[in-house]
Scaffold this motif. Structure first.
Motif, PDB file in Angstrom:
ATOM      1  N   LEU A 213      45.463  29.265   9.109  1.00  0.00           N
ATOM      2  CA  LEU A 213      44.495  30.356   9.188  1.00  0.00           C
ATOM      3  C   LEU A 213      43.109  29.881   8.775  1.00  0.00           C
TER       4      LEU A 213
ATOM      5  N   GLU B  80      43.576  35.680  11.856  1.00  0.00           N
ATOM      6  CA  GLU B  80      44.866  36.357  11.713  1.00  0.00           C
ATOM      7  C   GLU B  80      45.386  36.853  13.066  1.00  0.00           C
TER       8      GLU B  80
ATOM      9  N   ILE C 139      44.553  36.279   1.984  1.00  0.00           N
ATOM     10  CA  ILE C 139      45.999  36.122   2.199  1.00  0.00           C
ATOM     11  C   ILE C 139      46.626  35.564   0.922  1.00  0.00           C
TER      12      ILE C 139
ATOM     13  N   TRP D 127      53.159  36.280   7.126  1.00  0.00           N
ATOM     14  CA  TRP D 127      52.582  35.004   6.709  1.00  0.00           C
ATOM     15  C   TRP D 127      53.439  34.250   5.711  1.00  0.00           C
TER      16      TRP D 127
ATOM     17  N   ASP E 266      51.365  28.897   6.690  1.00  0.00           N
ATOM     18  CA  ASP E 266      50.385  29.494   7.592  1.00  0.00           C
ATOM     19  C   ASP E 266      48.976  29.475   7.009  1.00  0.00           C
TER      20      ASP E 266
ATOM     21  N   ALA F  71      50.201  34.345   0.484  1.00  0.00           N
ATOM     22  CA  ALA F  71      51.530  34.101   1.049  1.00  0.00           C
ATOM     23  C   ALA F  71      52.423  33.437   0.012  1.00  0.00           C
TER      24      ALA F  71
END
Length: 741
Positions: A467, A428, A272, A459, A463, A274
């Motif tokens: 996660l 997720e 991820i 996201w 977050d 973000a």
């Protein structure tokens, strides 16, 4: 020193620098040859041979990289002391043909007086010489020099503050990448760089104090002084944003160090990246440590019980999953100590066993409950069963159980029951479902409904730690059994090799087990690789569960308690360098006090150091920026050593194209700054200003960066949202600052 003697000194120092370049080239040739020989060695199929070959290749390749990185500005200083030959200070250590030291690495203890010696405390040094280099390797030449003479009676004892190397670096136009500061490290910075590896240290300093540079050079110092320890585990550096990492990413490679992984808070969850941010009230909730309990309850809520019986028709009998046996299976799975995805196997096994028992009991008419009952018909029992009724019943029940178990394992209805009562989950999918459902949020806590959003998988930076925490609670999805067996064998073999090597070095008894043996074996088993390949940074960056030898957190005041919670898992030794400035905090869930965020992990076992001198921001800009801070925070403002031509330029919008006005203002200011350097626009909404060829930042994305010319758009609106944001925006400029509103 007259011009004739200066020319002679410059010629002599140039000859020394070029001799050092020849030594470096010679060593580089030897190292390259040894690396090629090691790489070409046939290692055979034994792991030990492959491991030894790869270690040799890595060692020589690493040294080659260090030597190549050191070629530019190889030697920048010299130390003289009574009764000893001069010591030359540079970017790496070199020895001449007879093994005598020719160049001292800037990180070595012998080099420390170059950064810390003063007239009052000369540290055994009589003179410190700064060399100013020009040209390219290997033909660098010394074009100027500056001596600090540590002798009060000397006629040429200068003001130590008049360091031409530092003044030249401060006055030079900025580029698109941060430069290393090995030749201009100041005493208060050096004291922090050389702090011991163990423990947690917070380095606090206002804008321009060199916090980031100090943290990165500290990494290089620690890798030099603790190479065996850190080269295997690596160092994790956490920066505030992608542009920040791009800006600083070349510093450590320029110092010859590569065992470093860079990341941002938005990348704390593997896979991820973000960059979006939440509204302040949402970010505060997500950043609180109370989210750990929320996520535990979220996972537990996936482990459900049926409201009614679930029939599973088999060939000979129908069995039912009811609340009683599901609850027994759930308690067994929860009590196993396994993570959610792994505990599903326990749940399935217990549920399966109970269903089989019920099926067997139904088929045998209760004979298991009454082993002394009547004989079974021989046609049913068959000749292979014992004559004794109890033994016959048990044997038949056993074989029926095998048949029922096999049938249930392959039964689609049984798999559907598992997916309903104990589903496999990824972080997720689970977090997205939670955030998309106001009912699920309210069931956990009515106050959590503020987290609801239509697209649960959109996201944000906040977050990422959630996660990662879910990944810790769920565990990975199941892997193939043969893969797990390979991991275990690999771990045992490599552990034996590493353990033998470490103990030979330490002089320990090879037969004596240490507690860390078992921990190391488990870690290695989780890090199975069929071939040893890739650098430490590459392997660490690909492994979510990797633990690092040292952790560096830049702009640490922006991290939430959840961010820190996740990062502490990456560094169980708590060897941490955190750099930041509480006056620049703008994150809603950021740190208001260092003790609050560090306390849960390290208690009061951390040190606090302060950098007090601002080398970047001119005093005029710093004074204007300090005025936007609350009065109680102004004591954090550092002292500037530089001055601008005047205070910030204040302009007002005119009717017409705003982007054109921004371009025009930037062109004028760059021209006033000499026409060279970098420029940036800082605004709340970069999408509104498309200025070609110029970096456009928000105050948040500009954190840690610096530019020659900065234009701040609508400073009043920025201050209204967060005074710290305007403080950050106004302290990015090194030469010209424009406030447009």
């Amino acid at each position: 020193m007259n011009s004739h003697s200066l020319d002679a000194e410059l010629a002599a120092e140039t000859a020394t620098v070029r001799r050092l370049h020849r030594l470096l080239a010679t060593e580089l040739g030897v190292v390259a040859e040894r690396s090629a020989v090691a790489a070409g060695t046939r290692a055979g199929g034994e792991l030990s041979a492959r491991w030894e070959r790869d270690v040799a290749v890595h060692r020589w390749s690493e040294r080659a990289s260090q030597l190549r990185a050191a070629r530019a500005r190889l030697c920048f200083g010299r130390l003289d002391s009574r009764g000893a030959a001069p010591l030359y200070i540079g970017r790496t250590g070199l020895a001449d043909a007879d093994g005598e030291t020719a160049l001292v690495d800037w990180r070595a203890p012998a080099a420390q007086p170059f950064y810390c010696a003063t007239l009052a405390t000369p540290l055994g040094t009589t003179r410190r010489r700064h060399l100013v280099l020009a040209g390219t390797a290997p033909d660098e030449r010394v074009v100027d020099l500056h001596d600090d003479v540590f002798d009060a009676s000397a006629e040429d004892a200068p003001d130590a503050a008049a360091d031409p190397a530092l003044l030249a670096a401060l006055a030079a136009p900025r580029g698109t990448a941060m430069r290393d500061i090995v030749s201009t490290i100041q005493a208060e910075q050096d004291a922090v760089i050389r702090l011991p590896l163990a423990g947690t240290v917070v380095i606090e300093g206002g804008p321009g104090t060199g916090k980031t540079a100090v943290a990165l050079h500290r990494v290089a110092y620690l890798l030099y002084t603790h190479r065996d320890q850190l080269a295997r585990r690596g160092v994790l550096v956490v920066g505030p944003s992608g542009p920040f990492l791009d800006y600083v990413g070349g510093v450590l490679p320029s110092l010859g160090e590569s065992a470093v992984v860079f990341t941002t808070p938005g990348r704390l969850r593997h896979g991820i990246d973000a960059t979006a941010t939440d509204a302040p009230d949402v970010a505060r909730v997500k950043g609180d440590l109370a989210m750990c309990a929320v996520l535990r309850r979220t996972v537990a809520a996936e482990q459900t019980l049926p409201d009614e019986r679930i029939p599973l028709p088999l060939d000979a009998v129908t069995v039912e999953v009811d609340r009683t046996i599901a609850e027994q299976a759930r308690e067994a799975a929860r009590g196993s100590g396994r993570l959610h995805n792994a505990a599903r196997m326990v749940f399935a096994d217990v549920l399966l066993t109970q269903l089989v028992e019920r099926g067997v009991e139904a088929l045998t008419g209760g004979i298991l409950a009454d082993p002394d009952g009547p004989d079974l018909d021989a046609a049913v029992a068959g000749d292979e069963y014992a004559r004794d009724p109890a033994e016959s019943a048990a044997a038949i029940a056993r074989d029926l159980g095998y048949d029922l178990r096999d049938e249930l394992v392959d039964h689609p209805g049984f798999r559907q029951v598992l997916d309903r009562l104990w589903p496999l989950r990824t972080p997720e999918r689970l977090l997205a479902r939670l955030l998309e459902s106001p009912d699920r949020l309210a069931a956990l806590d009515p106050g959590l409904t503020v987290l609801h959003r239509a697209d649960g998988a959109a996201w944000t930076v906040s977050d990422a730690p959630l996660l990662d925490e879910l990944a810790e609670l769920l565990g990975p999805l199941p892997t193939r059994p043969d893969r797990a067996a390979q991991r275990t064998r690999y771990a045992a073999e490599v552990l034996s090799l590493l353990d033998s090597h470490d103990r030979n070095v330490a002089g320990e008894d090879a037969d004596e087990l240490r507690a860390t043996d078992f921990v190391t074996a488990g870690m290695l088993a989780e890090r199975f690789e069929e071939e040893l390949s890739g650098t430490v940074a590459e392997r660490a960056g690909a492994d979510r569960e990797w633990t690092y030898g040292h952790l560096v957190v830049d702009e640490a005041q922006e991290l939430s308690a959840m961010d820190w919670h996740v990062l502490m898992r990456r560094c169980p030794t708590r060897s941490i360098t955190a750099v930041g400035d509480l006056a620049q905090r703008s994150a809603p869930a950021g740190s208001r006090d260092w003790a609050d965020v560090l306390g849960p992990a390290v208690g009061d076992r951390w040190n606090h150091r302060t950098l007090t001198v601002n080398y970047r921001t001119p005093a005029e800009f710093m004074q204007a920026a300090a005025a936007v801070l609350p009065a109680q925070q102004r004591h954090r403002v550092p002292r500037s050593v530089r001055h601008a031509d005047g205070p910030p330029v204040r302009l007002s919008w005119r009717p017409g194209d705003r982007a054109a006005q921004v371009r025009h203002a930037l062109e004028n200011e760059l021209a006033a700054a000499g026409g060279a350097g970098t420029a940036a626009v800082i605004t709340l909404d970069p999408a509104e200003l498309d200025v070609e060829g110029v970096a456009v930042h928000t105050p948040g994305s500009a954190k840690g960066l610096e530019f020659d010319v900065v234009l701040v758009v609508d400073p009043g609106a920025i201050a209204e949202g967060c005074a710290a944001d305007l403080y950050v925006a106004m302290t990015r400029a090194t030469r010209r600052l424009v406030l447009l509103g």
